[in-house]
Design a protein around this motif. Sequence first.
Motif, short mmCIF file in Angstrom:
data_model
loop_
_atom_site.label_atom_id
_atom_site.label_comp_id
_atom_site.label_asym_id
_atom_site.label_seq_id
_atom_site.Cartn_x
_atom_site.Cartn_y
_atom_site.Cartn_z
N ASP A 32 45.07 40.49 33.50
CA ASP A 32 44.77 41.66 32.88
C ASP A 32 43.89 42.67 33.49
O ASP A 32 43.50 42.44 34.38
CB ASP A 32 43.55 41.14 31.57
N GLU A 33 43.69 43.89 32.90
CA GLU A 33 42.93 44.98 33.60
C GLU A 33 41.75 44.59 34.06
O GLU A 33 41.01 44.89 35.18
CB GLU A 33 43.11 46.08 32.78
N GLU A 34 40.99 43.94 33.38
CA GLU A 34 39.78 43.46 33.65
C GLU A 34 39.61 42.65 35.08
O GLU A 34 38.63 42.93 35.90
CB GLU A 34 38.88 42.62 32.56
N THR A 35 40.51 41.42 35.13
CA THR A 35 40.33 40.63 36.06
C THR A 35 41.05 41.64 37.47
O THR A 35 40.34 41.34 38.48
CB THR A 35 41.34 39.70 36.13
N GLY B 195 40.43 44.82 37.74
CA GLY B 195 39.32 45.75 38.13
C GLY B 195 38.35 45.20 38.95
O GLY B 195 37.56 46.05 39.65
N ARG B 196 37.88 44.05 38.61
CA ARG B 196 37.05 43.28 39.54
C ARG B 196 37.24 43.27 40.86
O ARG B 196 36.40 43.12 41.70
CB ARG B 196 36.96 42.05 38.85
#
Lengths: 217, 217, 268
Positions: A39-42, A44-45
Amino acid sequence: MSGPDGMIQEIDNPEEVEQRLRDLRLLEALLFASADPLDEETLGRRLTRGADVRALLEELRVHYAARGVNLIRTGAGWSFRTAVDLAPLLRQEEEVSKKLSRAAIETLAIIAYHQPVTRAEIEAIRGVATSKGTLDILMENGWIRPGRRRETPGRPLTWITTDHFLDHFGLETLRDLPGVEDLRAAGLLDSRPVLLGIGGAGLEDAEPSENTDDSDT
Amino acid sequence: MSGPDGMIQEIDNPEEVEQRLRDLRLLEALLFASADPLDEETLGRRLTRGADVRALLEELRVHYAARGVNLIRTGAGWSFRTAVDLAPLLRQEEEVSKKLSRAAIETLAIIAYHQPVTRAEIEAIRGVATSKGTLDILMENGWIRPGRRRETPGRPLTWITTDHFLDHFGLETLRDLPGVEDLRAAGLLDSRPVLLGIGGAGLEDAEPSENTDDSDT
Amino acid sequence: MVGRKPPDHKDEGAEAVSPAEQLVLVLDGFEGPLDMLLALGREQKVDLTKISILQLADQYLAFIAEARKVRLELAADYLVMAAWLAYLKSRLLIPEVEDEEPSGEDMAAALAFQLQRLEAMKGAAAQLFARPQLGVDRFARGAPEDLDILRKSVFQVTLYDLLKAYGEHKKRQEGGVLHIEPVRLYSLEDAVRRLSELLGRMPDWATLSSFLPDGVRGGLLTRSALAAHFAATLELAKAGRVELRQDGAFSPIYVRRASRRHEQGDEE
């Protein structure tokens, strides 16, 4: 690439360009390395702080759109998958997938289109009790999982599909289910039991599932 | 054959161009999806007859050289690998994912279903002693935490699950855990004793098996 | 309600198998009565919205009648459906009366809707599985590199694992206390009582199978009924109350009341 080549529109300063390039390569590598959607959050980190993940992903998607491997989005995640049009050339000879029973296939479709849906509702739609092992198989395949309980008498458990379901069938969202809008418009996604006398178990919608279950044994 | 676009050097006729493009894409997909490096002979068999596998692979290698994923050649064959220079960025936390022991999973399940529950109760339920490490592991992972003390002699500590537990298993509330009867219905708890080839009047042998399951009173 | 056939019918299924087998084959293809109705409905070759429910009910009832004629064991829900359709038919044929029951038309419309909905779901299932599937038509990275990208927690445990563990635990627990389901068997005592009652009404040789209670065909219960009745005839023959005849190995066993009638029964 990097460096001030001193031409064309460079709004960006060289450092930014380099950073962006590195982020793109990193995204590529992360997505490539993983068998499952990320996912984008993962993602992004792992990138430079403040990077526009979505824009970078879009850029990659465009780059890979015409290639043998595509970047696609399913559910909340992004993943590389071989291009669909190559399927006939790639397909494994041995039919790998164990045959699903007709009951399981229909049940999966009903859960996908009617979710969240209780077992009693599934039974009302199919007109037969759900045999043991049907939901089990679907859950083992990672396609369905229990959703919230329905706030009706007996608080029956509902079933919903997973992100892996979307991934498996190459759907971006549930709205992309084949024909879902037409079915909804035609009123066919109403999962209430309609008739007495059909699908015995379907009638016990309001009852605690214990009853149907116990009689199973 | 197709249109004389009348420009630029076309040594190839359009058909050849298309074929070559398809071969390139197929190579990409094959190498991507394969679990092991593929040798040129294997790859060649999947391409258009007479395709120059080596040349195509070289072309891909060059294309990917600067990207986050590289096409590399090892002894056994060709494969895609994430770019070496990205390695430090890719592996941030060097943790190997482990399988949780069966005892731990079962203990976690029992805490989830029976909470608040003391250690003595867990042992009574499981019928075996709980090793010290089991609860530690569950607590380190943030799935369980101590609850209130039971107001009984000795005031034993109880255990309950955490919000992270819900998060990890995709549950909104504890009430969304399927009940025992739901599990039974899903086939996860088929507790019929094995010797039951007999018994249960529902076992008509004249019936198609699918039906017996379904109609099982 | 016993409905015995006149004796001496070769009803022991020797000849009758083929239509029965056919019906079994047909039945085998269905996922319950609604599924079967849908298949029958498709034979009308009309849009399901314009289907004739009356005609459909007739087709279904004819099928059930046929199945019962060849003594095919039908699951209860097939019979429930038959009863319901028969009722629906009567509602459709008899002029509507004012009462609080839904009208025949409403019921027919509801059934039509259910058929459409099931049809729609079958179509949806087909379309869904016609899509390129992961691992069949589309492929993920074959050699994923373990980067621990996702693992916030190191352990990989899914909800399925958790539920399965609990299920297995429960199973073991229940296994400790073995619940044996009551076995429904036909007792010898019942068979003797039943045969004694029936014998008085049996003028001549009759096959043993014609004495079997109705409505328990197929399955363990039937086999036990047959065994019990057979044992009962031996018991009664020993007591001199019946005579037995069998024309050859595996051929039907015939029973009749003993001719010399000294009805002093229990000498055991």
